[in-house]
Each structure stands twice: as C-alpha cells, then as structure tokens.
Design a protein around this motif. Structure first.
Motif, mmCIF file in Angstrom:
data_model
loop_
_atom_site.group_PDB
_atom_site.id
_atom_site.type_symbol
_atom_site.label_atom_id
_atom_site.label_comp_id
_atom_site.label_asym_id
_atom_site.label_seq_id
_atom_site.Cartn_x
_atom_site.Cartn_y
_atom_site.Cartn_z
ATOM 1 N N GLN A 134 0.840 -1.195 0.000
ATOM 2 C CA GLN A 134 0.000 0.000 0.000
ATOM 3 C C GLN A 134 0.874 1.244 0.000
ATOM 4 O O GLN A 134 2.015 1.210 0.460
ATOM 5 C CB GLN A 134 -0.889 -0.004 1.249
ATOM 6 C CG GLN A 134 -1.683 -1.289 1.411
ATOM 7 C CD GLN A 134 -2.260 -1.462 2.793
ATOM 8 O OE1 GLN A 134 -2.728 -0.516 3.400
ATOM 9 N NE2 GLN A 134 -2.231 -2.683 3.308
ATOM 10 N N ILE A 157 -3.212 -0.959 -2.962
ATOM 11 C CA ILE A 157 -4.159 -0.071 -2.301
ATOM 12 C C ILE A 157 -3.512 1.299 -2.183
ATOM 13 O O ILE A 157 -2.351 1.420 -1.762
ATOM 14 C CB ILE A 157 -4.551 -0.582 -0.900
ATOM 15 C CG1 ILE A 157 -5.349 -1.887 -1.007
ATOM 16 C CG2 ILE A 157 -5.355 0.460 -0.132
ATOM 17 C CD1 ILE A 157 -5.701 -2.505 0.342
ATOM 18 N N GLY A 186 -3.657 4.858 -0.285
ATOM 19 C CA GLY A 186 -4.184 5.474 0.928
ATOM 20 C C GLY A 186 -4.363 6.963 0.739
ATOM 21 O O GLY A 186 -3.416 7.738 0.875
ATOM 22 N N SER A 225 -4.963 10.233 1.907
ATOM 23 C CA SER A 225 -4.949 10.803 3.245
ATOM 24 C C SER A 225 -5.028 12.324 3.274
ATOM 25 O O SER A 225 -4.937 12.923 4.343
ATOM 26 C CB SER A 225 -3.673 10.360 3.978
ATOM 27 O OG SER A 225 -2.513 10.806 3.318
ATOM 28 N N LEU A 228 -8.204 3.211 -0.327
ATOM 29 C CA LEU A 228 -8.416 3.365 1.103
ATOM 30 C C LEU A 228 -8.618 4.853 1.366
ATOM 31 O O LEU A 228 -7.681 5.640 1.215
ATOM 32 C CB LEU A 228 -7.197 2.850 1.878
ATOM 33 C CG LEU A 228 -7.017 3.314 3.324
ATOM 34 C CD1 LEU A 228 -8.179 2.838 4.195
ATOM 35 C CD2 LEU A 228 -5.695 2.823 3.888
ATOM 36 N N TYR A 265 -9.023 7.897 3.739
ATOM 37 C CA TYR A 265 -8.923 8.423 5.092
ATOM 38 C C TYR A 265 -10.142 9.328 5.255
ATOM 39 O O TYR A 265 -10.082 10.533 5.077
ATOM 40 C CB TYR A 265 -7.638 9.217 5.264
ATOM 41 C CG TYR A 265 -6.369 8.402 5.377
ATOM 42 C CD1 TYR A 265 -5.469 8.645 6.412
ATOM 43 C CD2 TYR A 265 -6.052 7.418 4.451
ATOM 44 C CE1 TYR A 265 -4.288 7.930 6.516
ATOM 45 C CE2 TYR A 265 -4.875 6.694 4.547
ATOM 46 C CZ TYR A 265 -3.996 6.949 5.575
ATOM 47 O OH TYR A 265 -2.818 6.241 5.675
ATOM 48 N N ALA A 318 -15.189 4.426 -2.426
ATOM 49 C CA ALA A 318 -14.076 3.940 -1.611
ATOM 50 C C ALA A 318 -14.242 2.454 -1.330
ATOM 51 O O ALA A 318 -15.339 1.970 -1.054
ATOM 52 C CB ALA A 318 -14.004 4.709 -0.296
ATOM 53 N N ASP A 319 -13.137 1.729 -1.388
ATOM 54 C CA ASP A 319 -13.162 0.295 -1.097
ATOM 55 C C ASP A 319 -13.001 0.026 0.388
ATOM 56 O O ASP A 319 -13.433 -1.014 0.893
ATOM 57 C CB ASP A 319 -12.034 -0.404 -1.863
ATOM 58 C CG ASP A 319 -12.179 -0.241 -3.370
ATOM 59 O OD1 ASP A 319 -13.142 -0.794 -3.927
ATOM 60 O OD2 ASP A 319 -11.346 0.459 -3.973
ATOM 61 N N ILE A 320 -12.355 0.957 1.090
ATOM 62 C CA ILE A 320 -12.110 0.867 2.528
ATOM 63 C C ILE A 320 -12.181 2.295 3.059
ATOM 64 O O ILE A 320 -11.768 3.230 2.360
ATOM 65 C CB ILE A 320 -10.711 0.285 2.828
ATOM 66 C CG1 ILE A 320 -10.514 -1.074 2.146
ATOM 67 C CG2 ILE A 320 -10.468 0.164 4.336
ATOM 68 C CD1 ILE A 320 -9.057 -1.512 2.071
ATOM 69 N N MET A 360 -11.246 4.867 6.501
ATOM 70 C CA MET A 360 -10.330 4.957 7.634
ATOM 71 C C MET A 360 -10.746 6.060 8.604
ATOM 72 O O MET A 360 -11.225 7.119 8.191
ATOM 73 C CB MET A 360 -8.930 5.279 7.102
ATOM 74 C CG MET A 360 -7.896 5.564 8.170
ATOM 75 S SD MET A 360 -7.013 4.096 8.655
ATOM 76 C CE MET A 360 -5.710 4.150 7.416
ATOM 77 N N TRP A 383 -11.016 0.699 8.705
ATOM 78 C CA TRP A 383 -9.691 0.633 9.298
ATOM 79 C C TRP A 383 -9.492 1.825 10.224
ATOM 80 O O TRP A 383 -10.243 2.797 10.192
ATOM 81 C CB TRP A 383 -8.610 0.642 8.208
ATOM 82 C CG TRP A 383 -8.590 -0.577 7.324
ATOM 83 C CD1 TRP A 383 -9.501 -1.589 7.285
ATOM 84 C CD2 TRP A 383 -7.592 -0.902 6.353
ATOM 85 N NE1 TRP A 383 -9.141 -2.524 6.346
ATOM 86 C CE2 TRP A 383 -7.974 -2.130 5.756
ATOM 87 C CE3 TRP A 383 -6.426 -0.276 5.926
ATOM 88 C CZ2 TRP A 383 -7.212 -2.732 4.759
ATOM 89 C CZ3 TRP A 383 -5.665 -0.879 4.932
ATOM 90 C CH2 TRP A 383 -6.058 -2.104 4.366
#
Length: 333
Positions: A127, A173, A175, A177, A202, A204, A253-255, A257, A280
């Motif tokens: 990632q 992935i 991130g 942020s 991912l 944030y 978004a797949d994940i 945070m 997450w």
C-alpha cells in the motif's frame, strides 16, 4: 434464640455470576469477544532518499527511516509474520511547491513500491500513502493558491497523477490521506481511465487535525508552515466524521479509515455501524509515543498497554489497524 453473625449468613442464591467466565487465563481466552490477528495489522514504514543506513526517529522509539535495502528486509519480515499489509511513506531529498517527486516514476516512493512488490508481492498487500505533504516545500497536503490557501481542485489534479504513478509502480491499495473534497471520485476516475480498475482505494474518511501527529512530522521531515485545520476535521465534531465517511462511500471507496484511532473511538464506532465496506483505523505516531514515554519512565506496563490499546481500537469496530507495533504484536499471537 441464637444470634447469627452477618459473616456466617448463607449467601443468597445468585443466578448470574459473570466471574465464572474470568476464573483462568484459558477461560478468558476462550470467551474473549475481540481478538487480534496478524492479518488484521498493517505496518506503516518510512523510506528516505539519500541515506546509506536506517536512521532512527527520535520521537518514535524503535521506528526507522529506511533505505531501499532495509525496506526490503522489513517487508520480508512483515510477510513472514503474516501481517495484512505494509503502508509506504516516502521522504524525498528534494521538494518543491507542487510536490513533483510524488508522481515522478523515479521518485523515492515509487521506487520503493517497485522494490517491495518485487520482494513480497503476492505475500503481502503493498500500500502507498497518496498525499503531497511529504513532497511539498511548504508541507501542506495540496498545492497552494496565490493567497497561500490549499486549492482543493488543483490538488485533485496532483492526486490523480500520483494515483496513476503509484498504481503503475505496483501499489495494490492507495491510501488517500489528504482530506480534499472529492478525492475518492477523482482518483477512481483516473485509475479507471488509466487501466487500473483493480487498484483499491483506502479513503482516510474521518481524519482529524490532531496534536498526536507530532512525531510523524519528524518521520517525514515535514516542512509544514501553519496548520492543516482548513482541510482536516475539527476534533470537536463527531457527526462530521459520519458525513465524510458517507461521501467517500458514495464516491466508491473500497475501505474507509478513521485517524487517529484512540482519541476517536466514538467516531470509529459510528463509522463501523454505517459502513458497508471494511473499516480501518490508524494508531498514529503520538499515540505510540505516549505509550513509549510512559513505559520508559516505569509508569505503565509497556506490552500490556500496547495490547489494550490495540484491542480497544478493534473493539470499537476497526477491521484492520495501522500500527507501528504490527510486527511486535504479530509475534504475541
């Protein structure tokens, strides 16, 4: 008539005795509601351009800025420990106002991604942090307008370029942020157009303007001028975290945070109830540094505090935790 002393009176029948399930370590382990597994941990790692050996980060005991060679060693250790993934942060030798090193195929982060993918690709989810703060001369997460304010839409253009570069370097992935409005939709569109439909995002989603990022600033040699309160969330706001998460879910978004973790367990719990995708949380540098400082002074049991902190994050709803303790905690299982 004989008087019965209070101490000799028979105890009333108790139907409910919760202590039955706490009698021994084996019993407590059997009935534990929350468990940590190495696959639910992701290790954040810093790779710095221009150094010849790993460099300790003074405010993060035990954490290093790595060379490409030592990064490969850490990635191998993470894979062998059964961690879920590794998150890479790049620290370039040169910075500019646009963060040009961020999407340069030969920039330190993209070279690091290729190195780690070659080393452990398929064994570990590789990632990358997708943000400009490590790469800009002013330390902000985006490009600045003439008034010195972070320009949201101009920043999205930089993020899309970085996304394609990181996907091409092998990141599975990304991130996101930076906390720019519309960043998930912009990056998803760019990835699709460039033929990287399988690269995960991912988000944030709920990232707060926290005092607990302090040691991280040393880790990435941050050049920050001012603060990030105009784009990261106000610590006073709980509902806003849900709003941000829902927007990122709507954008694909797949994940999602929540960051930081321990000071925002209420937000984490809210997002976990809302989300239809994995949730997450990031146990950030200041959270770890507090544990280390207190332990070094003999005020707390270090290992017990680490365990409890990670369990609290998982208990609040995190499916996966980014933590600098990932390798150490994996060995406890």
């Amino acid at each position: 008539m004989t008087q019965m002393h209070a101490s000799s009176r028979p105890s009333p029948a108790l139907t409910h005795r919760p202590r039955r399930l706490r009698r021994s370590p084996a019993m407590r382990r059997l009935v534990a509601e929350t468990r940590l597994h190495p696959a639910s941990l992701v290790l954040p790692v810093f790779v710095r351009e221009g150094i010849e050996s790993p460099r300790p980060i003074t405010s993060m005991p035990g954490v290093m800025q790595h060379t490409l060679d030592s990064l490969r060693e850490v990635a191998t250790a993470a894979a062998e420990a059964g961690l879920g993934g590794i998150m890479l942060f790049g620290v370039p030798a040169e910075r500019d106002a646009e963060g040009s090193a961020g999407d340069d195929p030969d920039g330190i982060l993209n070279r690091a991604l290729r190195a780690v993918v070659a080393e452990v690709g398929g064994e570990l989810v590789v990632q990358s942090d997708l943000c400009l703060d490590e790469f800009t001369s002013h330390g902000h997460c985006g490009v600045l307008d003439a008034a010195g304010f972070v320009d949201n839409d101009a920043t999205l253009e930089r993020y899309t370029a970085m996304a394609v570069a990181q996907a091409e370097a092998g990141a599975e992935i990304l991130g996101l942020s930076g906390m720019m409005d519309g960043q998930v939709a912009a990056v998803r569109g760019a990835l699709e157009a460039a033929g990287h439909a399988d690269t995960g995002i991912l988000a944030y989603a709920a990232k707060y303007a926290s005092a607990f990022y302090g040691p991280f600033r040393e880790a990435v040699d941050s050049q920050l001028q001012g603060d990030r309160r105009s784009y990261q969330q106000d610590p006073a706001n709980r509902r806003e975290g849900l709003r941000e998460a829902q927007l990122d879910l709507d954008e694909g978004a797949d994940i999602v945070m929540v960051k930081p973790a321990m000071s925002y367990l209420d937000v984490l719990s809210d997002v976990a109830r809302l989300s239809t995708v994995p949730v997450w949380a990031y146990q950030v540098s200041g959270e770890a540094a507090m544990i280390e400082a207190a332990a070094q002074n003999g005020w707390i049991d270090r290992e017990a505090a680490i365990r409890e902190s990670l369990l609290s994050i998982a208990r609040a709803g995190a499916d996966t935790i980014l933590t600098y303790y990932a390798l150490e905690a994996a060995a406890w299982n």
